[in-house]
Write a protein that holds these residues in place. Structure first.
Motif, PDB file in Angstrom:
ATOM      1  N   ARG A   1      -0.410  -1.503   0.031  1.00  0.00           N
ATOM      2  CA  ARG A   1      -1.709  -0.930  -1.332  1.00  0.00           C
ATOM      3  C   ARG A   1      -1.645  -2.460  -1.064  1.00  0.00           C
ATOM      4  N   ASN A   2      -0.665  -3.177  -1.609  1.00  0.00           N
ATOM      5  CA  ASN A   2      -1.139  -5.271  -2.190  1.00  0.00           C
ATOM      6  C   ASN A   2      -2.139  -4.848  -1.688  1.00  0.00           C
TER       7      ASN A   2
ATOM      8  N   SER B   1      -5.567  -3.699  -2.529  1.00  0.00           N
ATOM      9  CA  SER B   1      -5.663  -3.766  -3.718  1.00  0.00           C
ATOM     10  C   SER B   1      -6.498  -5.159  -3.647  1.00  0.00           C
TER      11      SER B   1
ATOM     12  N   LYS C   1     -10.307  -4.642  -1.942  1.00  0.00           N
ATOM     13  CA  LYS C   1     -11.367  -3.595  -3.870  1.00  0.00           C
ATOM     14  C   LYS C   1     -11.587  -5.411  -3.742  1.00  0.00           C
TER      15      LYS C   1
END
Length: 375
Positions: free
Chosen positions: A203-204, A207, A210
């Motif tokens: 998830r990190n 992110s 993105k």
């Protein structure tokens, strides 16, 4: 003030210097310029009393506080042009120092409309391999070499700057596996198991990608038409050429035969829709729709409260099946829904049962075409 955000190599510097050739220009990527600005911010900015271009300003966010004072004292607008490629750092600094003082724009790589000025083959699968970064078309660079350098020089370096990355090979594996899920809903736990990292780490990392404009999300659209809908976003690459490179796809023939052919074509088209909107200063309101039974609409555009359903097909031959999902979506009874559009790889442009059938490579401006009702 104007702040331009976007991925590295998307043309932010070229655009600003071409538009404002008379303005002094400083790149904070250059260590000597950055050191001078950090050591004496007021003295550095004194040379820009009438404004200027500050490139990659996220490298020295503290400078924005001093710029704020200059802007507040100025009697006219249009003093500074800022560019940046790290969204969170820049957004945080702007929200603290420049809120209400700067316009925010985004610049992605070339759109289909923009590359028409070059001698680029009009083949979507060639474009999938070639990508849309300006230098590839302006300088005729070999895509494979360009993307290899782009990954090493920018993506991996930017990632290291944002997170404490201990194992680069693990991150490289993550990038490749993520490219294999392009245009799909990404299950973080499943991806973490394949990579050998926790879902939190994945998830990190996602992110960070993105934040650096390497990938973007397409969120799901849901209203109270059904009790259960898919609520996880889909992942696409800002430049489809990078996804193809990570997958080892280097020729148009490979792309046209690859099992992910449809996903890559979908990535190309959706990214182009986003670019055309951003180039008009519009942040597009776009989604996909899928219910719990797997019924899906590839793209929903919401503009002025009206929904436009769009199906995207890589096939060159039209099938009436392409229209069935749009008709299914209309059967849900949502209000203010346009008839819809199918974007495919064929040569014919026509309408069937109110639905427009178009090739996105034939359209002058895909955003305007999709958001304006058919005449």
């Amino acid at each position: 003030m104007v702040t331009i955000l976007g991925p590295r190599q998307s043309g932010k510097t070229t655009l600003t210097r071409m538009t404002f050739p008379e303005m002094p220009y400083f790149s904070l990527e250059d260590p000597d310029i950055r050191m001078a600005a950090e050591a004496d911010p007021r003295g550095f900015l004194a040379a820009m009393e009438k404004g200027g271009i500050l490139d990659e300003v996220q490298r020295l966010p503290v400078l924005l506080s001093y710029i704020q004072g200059m802007v507040d004292k100025a009697k006219k607008r249009g003093g500074f042009i800022l560019t940046g490629s790290h969204q969170p750092q820049l957004h945080e600094a702007i929200s603290q120092s420049l809120a209400g003082r700067t316009a925010m724009l985004a610049l992605w790589p070339f759109s289909l409309r923009e590359i028409r000025r070059y001698d680029t083959p009009r083949d979507p699968f060639d474009l999938i391999c070639r990508g849309f970064f300006p230098r590839l078309h302006e300088e005729g660079l070999e895509p494979r070499r360009f993307f290899n350098g782009y990954l090493q020089t920018y993506v991996e370096r930017d990632v290291r700057a944002l997170i404490q990355l201990r194992d680069l090979s693990l991150f490289q594996k993550f990038l490749t596996l993520l490219a294999g899920r392009v245009g799909q809903i990404v299950n973080l736990a499943s991806l973490g198991n394949d990579v050998g990292a926790s879902a939190t780490t994945i998830r990190n990392w996602l992110s960070v990608l993105k934040a650096s404009y390497v990938v973007f999300e397409l969120p799901p659209y849901f209203e109270n038409v059904q009790k259960r809908v898919i609520k996880s976003p889909k992942i696409y690459f800002t430049d489809v050429g990078l996804a193809a490179f990570l997958l080892g796809i280097h020729t148009a023939e490979q792309a046209s035969r690859d099992p992910l052919r449809g996903n890559l074509y979908e990535n190309l088209v959706i990214a182009d829709i986003v670019k055309c909107a951003l180039n008009r200063g519009i942040r597009p309101d776009i989604y996909f729709f899928r219910d719990s039974r797997g019924n899906e609409i590839d793209l929903l555009i919401r503009e002025s409260g009206i929904l436009m359903p769009v199906e995207i097909k890589s096939a060159a031959t039209f099938s009436t099946d392409f229209v069935k999902r749009i008709e299914w979506f209309h059967s849900l009874g949502l209000k203010r829904v346009l008839p819809g559009t199918v974007l495919y790889n064929g040569e014919q442009t026509f309408g069937i049962r109110g639905v427009r059938i178009l090739n996105p490579l034939d359209v002058e401006d895909i955003w305007l075409t999709l958001t304006r009702p058919a005449e």
